[in-house]
Design an enzyme around this catalytic site. Structure first.
Site, short mmCIF file in Angstrom:
data_model
loop_
_atom_site.label_atom_id
_atom_site.label_comp_id
_atom_site.label_asym_id
_atom_site.label_seq_id
_atom_site.Cartn_x
_atom_site.Cartn_y
_atom_site.Cartn_z
N SER A 1 0.82 -1.23 0.00
CA SER A 1 0.00 0.00 0.00
C SER A 1 0.84 1.27 0.00
CB SER A 1 -0.89 0.03 1.24
OG SER A 1 -1.61 -1.15 1.37
N SER B 1 2.88 -3.21 8.04
CA SER B 1 2.84 -3.83 9.37
C SER B 1 4.23 -4.26 9.82
CB SER B 1 1.92 -5.05 9.37
OG SER B 1 0.61 -4.68 9.05
N GLU C 1 -2.57 -14.31 1.50
CA GLU C 1 -2.80 -13.38 2.61
C GLU C 1 -4.27 -13.44 3.03
OE1 GLU C 1 -1.90 -9.27 1.75
OE2 GLU C 1 -2.35 -8.64 3.79
#
Ligand SMILES: Cc1cc2nc3c(=O)[nH]c(=O)nc-3n(C[C@H](O)[C@H](O)[C@H](O)COP(=O)(O)OP(=O)(O)OC[C@H]3O[C@@H](n4cnc5c(N)ncnc54)[C@H](O)[C@@H]3O)c2cc1C
Length: 394
Positions: free
Chosen positions: A135, A167, A249
């Protein structure tokens, strides 16, 4: 075949009994009990370290990966038996990582032999922790609009740009990262790079969340040199790798809808609200909501098992992980809404010792992100509509 599997089951049980430390057979109390591995990881206890080591030695951190890459070489049926026996004994997952659930499958499918031998065993042993650089500030749902550039400099790329919501970027050792190598095409101009987070020019800035924790970062690349042999798949064909990885994912995130360890929702609510004269939960509205939830939860568990069997047999529709991700994450959000409803005002405690420092409230807030991470629920519904139901574009 069934006999062989039963023999294997007995061997697994004996081995787990002998090798899983008792502390690793108790439910995880919080995120702090998760073993992520990596260069900078601090083990919560000796037992956690020992459990990772014995499981990695056996290849059972990644039971169905080939042995030459650090896996256990188990068949899908054997891997399922191992999972069942671990659940029966309450054994914790010895290692959890984006390397295992996301990058590993993509490396196995698209990596060169050198890349597989270099990266997979380190993932299996928990030596290198990976983060995901997909992202960007202007590329989330519309991921193919990403602008982080990788300029061709002969034997290497020069990477410049910014990622967001990465993350654990501040704790990860390496990143798998989508970059633009051709501006004339959208999907067709993306490449999939692997590089060390300690490379010169990489920096991270943690983002603080409503839950009080800071699990992800803004990640900046400023003239980062990445050798050409660190492209996974072909140059400009990274979108294919990216989509394959996203399927894995989504499959991993959908698992959050599975039945959690510890008391069931009904048991928890009974403990909080007590029973009426007929022995039922003493709140008819909540009772009906919980009953409906339990039905959906059992249906999802059955569907998940079928999905995993078909996945291992290579027989799923490519868009099916979107279905699982959508339902699993919405279910997990409902579960935590009901836990909060049953817990009443106590469940809103944020810092007290009796509430485990707001464990329930923080977990409830965290679930709000489930239907965003890995692609939002709206995007999954779009994929289901287009690719499974074959509806016309709206
Ligand atoms: C906990 C968490 C961890 C994450 N970890 C990572 C990570 O490690 N690495 C990484 O790269 N990213 C990560 N992300 C980012 C995540 O992938 C994005 O947040 C997600 O893809 C949505 O993108 P966005 O936030 O830019 O929202 P946007 O794309 O701006 O969407 C905003 C809203 O518009 C809706 N919307 C957008 N387009 C459409 C459409 N076509 N049809 C219908 N509705 C639409 C969305 O559903 C959403 O409700 C993480 C996110 C969370 C919450």
């Amino acid at each position: 075949m069934a006999d062989e599997l039963e023999t294997f089951r007995r061997e697994v049980r004996d081995w787990l009994e002998a090798n899983c430390p008792s502390e690793m057979r108790t439910p995880m109390r919080s995120e702090k009990d998760v073993c992520w591995g990596g260069r900078n990881f601090t083990f919560a206890s000796d037992a956690q370290k020992q459990w990772l080591e014995v499981m990695a030695q056996r290849g059972w951190t990644v039971p169905d990966w080939p042995k030459e890459y650090g896996g256990g070489g188990l068949s899908p049926a054997e891997a399922k038996v191992l999972k069942q026996e671990m659940a029966a004994l309450g054994c914790r997952v010895p290692l959890q990582s984006f390397g295992i659930s996301m990058l590993g499958p993509a490396l196995l499918e698209y990596g060169t032999e050198e890349q597989k031998l270099e990266h997979l065993p380190k993932i299996a042993r928990g030596e290198i922790r990976w983060c995901q650089g997909y992202s960007e500030p202007n590329a989330g749902s519309d991921l193919a609009s990403l602008a982080t550039s990788a300029e061709d400099k002969g034997d290497h790329f020069l990477v410049n740009g910014q990622k967001v919501w990465t993350s654990y970027a501040d704790q990860a050792d390496w990143i798998f990262c989508l970059v633009r190598t051709d501006t004339s095409q959208k999907q067709g101009g993306i490449s999939f790079l692997l590089f060390d987070m300690e490379s010169e020019g990489v920096s991270t800035k943690p983002i603080l969340l409503i839950s009080g924790s800071s699990p992800f970062c803004e990640t900046f690349f400023d003239d980062v040199k990445v050798p050409k042999d660190q492209v996974l798949g072909e140059i400009n064909q990274g979108w294919t790798v990216a989509k394959y990885l996203l399927g894995h994912e989504r499959e991993m995130i959908s698992g959050m809808g599975g039945r959690a360890q510890g008391p069931s929702l009904s048991e928890y609510a009974l403990g909080k609200l007590g029973r009426d004269e007929q022995g039922r939960l003493d709140d008819p509205v909540l009772r009906a909501r919980i009953a409906m939830f339990e039905v959906r939860s059992h249906a999802f568990a059955a569907m998940s098992e079928r999905f995993m069997d078909r996945l291992k047999a290579g027989r799923i529709h490519p868009a099916q992980p979107s279905m699982m991700k959508y339902y699993g994450t919405e279910l997990n959000k409902d579960r935590h809404e009901l836990l909060m409803a049953a817990g009443g005002s106590d469940a809103l405690e944020w810092e007290s010792e009796s509430s485990g420092e707001g464990k329930a409230a923080r977990a409830w807030l965290r679930t709000k992100a489930n239907s965003i991470e890995g692609g939002t629920s709206e995007i999954q519904l779009n994929i289901i509509a287009k690719r499974i139901l074959e509806l016309p574009e709206g």
